[in-house]
Scaffold this motif. Structure first.
Motif, PDB file in Angstrom:
ATOM      1  N   TYR A  22       0.873  -1.167   0.000  1.00 42.58           N
ATOM      2  CA  TYR A  22       0.000   0.000   0.000  1.00 42.58           C
ATOM      3  C   TYR A  22       0.913   1.220   0.000  1.00 42.58           C
ATOM      4  CZ  TYR A  22      -4.348  -2.462   1.227  1.00 42.58           C
ATOM      5  OH  TYR A  22      -5.445  -3.262   1.222  1.00 42.58           O
ATOM      6  N   ARG A  38      -2.806  -2.344  10.337  1.00 41.41           N
ATOM      7  CA  ARG A  38      -3.472  -3.610  10.051  1.00 41.41           C
ATOM      8  C   ARG A  38      -4.435  -3.362   8.901  1.00 41.41           C
ATOM      9  NH1 ARG A  38      -7.893  -6.714  12.281  1.00 41.41           N
ATOM     10  NH2 ARG A  38      -7.366  -8.918  12.120  1.00 41.41           N
ATOM     11  N   LYS A  39      -4.113  -3.919   7.728  1.00 41.86           N
ATOM     12  CA  LYS A  39      -4.915  -3.708   6.532  1.00 41.86           C
ATOM     13  C   LYS A  39      -5.194  -5.042   5.847  1.00 41.86           C
ATOM     14  CE  LYS A  39      -4.187   0.034   4.101  1.00 41.86           C
ATOM     15  NZ  LYS A  39      -5.315   0.876   4.489  1.00 41.86           N
ATOM     16  N   TYR A  40      -6.096  -5.004   4.865  1.00 40.88           N
ATOM     17  CA  TYR A  40      -6.495  -6.218   4.166  1.00 40.88           C
ATOM     18  C   TYR A  40      -5.467  -6.597   3.104  1.00 40.88           C
ATOM     19  CZ  TYR A  40      -9.318  -9.587   1.643  1.00 40.88           C
ATOM     20  OH  TYR A  40      -9.776 -10.731   1.049  1.00 40.88           O
ATOM     21  N   HIS A  47      -6.917  -9.806   7.033  1.00 43.38           N
ATOM     22  CA  HIS A  47      -6.225  -8.620   7.512  1.00 43.38           C
ATOM     23  C   HIS A  47      -4.911  -9.037   8.163  1.00 43.38           C
ATOM     24  CE1 HIS A  47     -10.155  -6.732   6.997  1.00 43.38           C
ATOM     25  NE2 HIS A  47      -9.505  -5.586   7.005  1.00 43.38           N
TER      26      HIS A  47
END
Length: 54
Positions: A22, A38-40, A47
């Motif tokens: 990202y 914390r991301k997908y 996640h």
């Protein structure tokens, strides 16, 4: 006009080892340490933690 040096563009890489990244901006004044969010992760299907690269 020049881009602001107080909010640089940073790359976040998945800790799941999938290579997913990202791109975001962060405030150096408020967050001088490396950013961890914390991301997908679509490759992992869940996640996970994403850590800032330098």
């Amino acid at each position: 006009m020049a881009r602001s040096e107080t909010r640089p563009v940073v790359t976040l890489r998945s800790t799941a080892g999938t290579g997913q990244t990202y791109v975001t901006r962060k405030s150096r004044r408020n967050n001088p340490d490396r950013l961890v969010l914390r991301k997908y992760d679509p490759a992992a299907g869940q996640h996970v933690l994403f850590r800032e690269e330098r």
